[in-house]
Each structure stands twice: as structure tokens, then as C-alpha cells.
Write a protein that holds these residues in place. Sequence first.
Motif, PDB file in Angstrom:
ATOM      1  N   ALA A 109       3.617  -3.257  -7.179  1.00 39.34           N
ATOM      2  CA  ALA A 109       3.783  -3.041  -5.752  1.00 39.34           C
ATOM      3  C   ALA A 109       3.942  -4.376  -5.016  1.00 39.34           C
ATOM      4  O   ALA A 109       4.730  -4.495  -4.077  1.00 39.34           O
ATOM      5  N   ASP A 161       2.195   1.741  -3.434  1.00 36.50           N
ATOM      6  CA  ASP A 161       1.107   2.150  -4.322  1.00 36.50           C
ATOM      7  C   ASP A 161       0.785   3.630  -4.141  1.00 36.50           C
ATOM      8  O   ASP A 161       0.696   4.387  -5.106  1.00 36.50           O
ATOM      9  N   ARG A 162       0.640   4.051  -2.873  1.00 37.58           N
ATOM     10  CA  ARG A 162       0.195   5.421  -2.598  1.00 37.58           C
ATOM     11  C   ARG A 162       1.304   6.452  -2.749  1.00 37.58           C
ATOM     12  O   ARG A 162       1.052   7.577  -3.187  1.00 37.58           O
ATOM     13  N   ALA A 180       1.483   0.160  -9.752  1.00 33.51           N
ATOM     14  CA  ALA A 180       0.302  -0.663  -9.939  1.00 33.51           C
ATOM     15  C   ALA A 180       0.325  -1.804  -8.920  1.00 33.51           C
ATOM     16  O   ALA A 180       1.396  -2.175  -8.419  1.00 33.51           O
ATOM     17  N   PRO A 181      -0.832  -2.390  -8.601  1.00 30.86           N
ATOM     18  CA  PRO A 181      -0.862  -3.460  -7.598  1.00 30.86           C
ATOM     19  C   PRO A 181       0.114  -4.593  -7.865  1.00 30.86           C
ATOM     20  O   PRO A 181       0.763  -5.089  -6.945  1.00 30.86           O
ATOM     21  N   SER A 234       0.828  -1.207   0.000  1.00 31.95           N
ATOM     22  CA  SER A 234       0.000   0.000   0.000  1.00 31.95           C
ATOM     23  C   SER A 234       0.862   1.256   0.000  1.00 31.95           C
ATOM     24  O   SER A 234       0.539   2.242  -0.680  1.00 31.95           O
TER      25      SER A 234
END
Length: 428
Positions: free
Chosen positions: A261, A251-252, A257-258, A248
Motif C-alpha cells: 500500500a 489497505d482497507r 499489505a502495508p 489506508s
Amino acid sequence: MTGPAEPVTRRYAWLVFALSFGLLLSDYMSRQVLNAVFPLLKAEWALSDAQLGSLSGVVALMVGVLAFPLSLLADRWGRVRSLVVAAVVWSLATLGCAVSASYGQMFLGRFMVGVGEAAYGSVGIAVVLSVFPARLRATLSGTFIAGGAFGSVLGVSAGGVLAQHVGWRWTFAAMGLFGLALAAVYGIVVTDRKTASTDAGTGGAPDTERPLRTLLPRLFSPVSVLCAYVGSGLQMFLAMALLAWMPSFLDRSYGLAPAEAGLAAGAFALITGVGMVGGGMVCDRLGRRNAQLKWTVALVCSAGSLILLTAGFHLPPGAPQLVLVGLGTLLSNATAGPAAAMVVSLTPAAVAATAMATLTLANSLLGLAPGPAVTGILADHLGLPAALRIIPLVSLVAGSAFALGRRHHDKGLVPLPGRALRESELPT
């Protein structure tokens, strides 16, 4: 009783380690493969996220509930035979997951996976340590515990590849068959008679004839062993929080992208495992002449993770931040091997598996369970970057526990049966 001990050669000892480590990989691969097939199960059975989470959570729940009693049973009944039974149970349960036709059947299968895996970590490490000299305790402990991280990465990555090519049912089946094959080899090669007695640090066979009421208090009475539990658990809090929230964060903060990440977070998981192995090796190297230096290694790792992670998460996104966070991650759980070695030297050999289960329980209650959850609560109120700047502060308490344990180390040492420890026999 397992009968008179048989001599153990170096080759046999390393074979025991390899097979035990292989079963640990199977343990975590069977546990974590579910995460790789979440999307397929959700689509096929129309499951909610809560139902998917329960399929994962029930395994951790059973491990937490049953680790101590099953480890105690293994100490009395026979550690090797207990490991074989455990591996057969979780492997058959994983095969059961492969043929599940509904959420309820899958839940039952995962429940039994948790029952089988509950005591493997604590009993397995007790078996490994029993066939090696005390001078290798921290290295072996750190490496063995790191197998959980390696097995998790293998379970998710291999599970994802298999699920894409052969479907989720064959993915579970492959994991189950792998575990059964290893269990069969383990049962043939490793015996309680050969592993019950030869730890150079204990000086003899575990005294399984002594009543439990005289042994169990030693799991908690020395100040130093309590400090090892607390320090290890709090460092586990930090390590598990990082593992849970790193995807996370990437990502943030970095816009990954998931999938990207997840891969990057997997690299951080491997860094954690490398740190656990390295921490154990350094601990054994420095502690050969002075056992108290093992506490110092743990203390330095705690302080290093605090400084590096706090500094890293205060930097803006970029290469310098990732380098500092990576170095902090390397040290975050490098205390696992030293803590396990100290617990072994401070508790009776007859309840070694139970002592490891107590350490596992401390790691779960202080680290595995609250680490990700507390970080999430902080993130809801302050934002994830701010939460990640705060959580390294737990290392202050962990370091204090290790410092206190070092001060009381000599008072907590367990003498050999029937006589006091000589200087040459102090655990190293």
C-alpha cells in the motif's frame, strides 16, 4: 542593498533553477527521512507513537510559524544569502539528529530542522522566478512546488534503504552531508547581485527602498490575490487528504499489505507531482496571449478533480476506480503553478518571497493542516470510502474562488515602478 544587477544568461538561469530545486529536494528529504526510521527509533528508545509524531510535527509547526517573518527578512536582507544560511542550518541540524542520544536531543535537532526549512520554499521560488521571464512563471512554480512531493518520496524511499543497510544514524548523516554540499555549491555559484533584478515580468529591480507599510497591504488588498490564496489552499486540502489517506484506502478497500500500500501510495504521490508540473506548463502555454486564461486553467483543474474523484470513489474497487482516482489525483494540485504565478503578478516584486510565504501559509492553514485531519474525522463517523467521496466537494469552493479571481484579475495587476503597465508588459 545588493548593488547593480548583473546580466543573467539562459544557462545561468537554468543553473539557478537546478541548484534551487536540488536544495528543495534536500529540504524535504531531511524532513521526511524520519518517517523511514520510525520503527528503529521506537525500538531503540522505547518511544510512544505520540513522541514519534511530535518529532515530525515540530518541523511543520516551525515552518508554519516562521515562514512569513523569515521570508520578509530575506526580502530585505538578501534572498540568496538567506537560502544558504537556511540550508546550512537544516543540514547541521540533521547531522545533529544523527548523533542524538535521546528523544530530547532528537526533538531539539528536529526543531532546528524546522527553523532552517521554514522559509526555503517561499524564498527559493522567488529566487527562481527572478531570473526567468514572466511567461514561464506557472511552469517553474508548479515544478518547484512539486519538488516537495518528489523530495518526500526520495526521503522515505532512500531513507528506508539506507537505514536497512547502514543504520538510522548514518541515514540522517547522509541527508545532512548532502545538504551541506549543495549549500556550499549554491553559495559559490548563485549571488544576490545576479538574481535580484532581472524578472522580465517586473521590468526592473525590486524596489527594496520603499517602506514596508506601502508594500505589505498589496499582499492582501486585491480581491484577485485573495482568490488565488483561497483556491490554492482548498485544492491543497484535497491533494493532502488523498496523500495522507491513500495507503489506508488501498489497505482497507484492496487488501494490500502495508508495504504494498505504501509503494502504491508513493505512485499516487508522484502522479500529484507530475500534475503540478503539467498544470504549470499548460497554464504558461495558454496564458501567453491572455493572462486570464491562467485562471481558466486553474478552474478547469478544480472542476476536473471534483468530477473525476467523486465518480472514482463512487465506483467499487477495481481498475476503473483506480484509473479515475489517478486522473483526479493528477488534477488535484495542478492548480499550484497557476496560483503561484498569479500571486507573483498581483504583488510587488520587492516582497516576492513574502508573497510566496503568504501563499504557503494559506496552503498550510486551508490545506496541509486540515485536509488529513478533517478526512479522518469524517472517516471515523462515516467510514473512509464515504469520507473520500465527500472531500472533493472543496473543489466547488476552490473553483468559485478562481472564477472570482479571473473576473477581478485586471484590477489587481501591479504596475511597473513609476509608470502604468503597457499591454505588452501585462504578466503572461
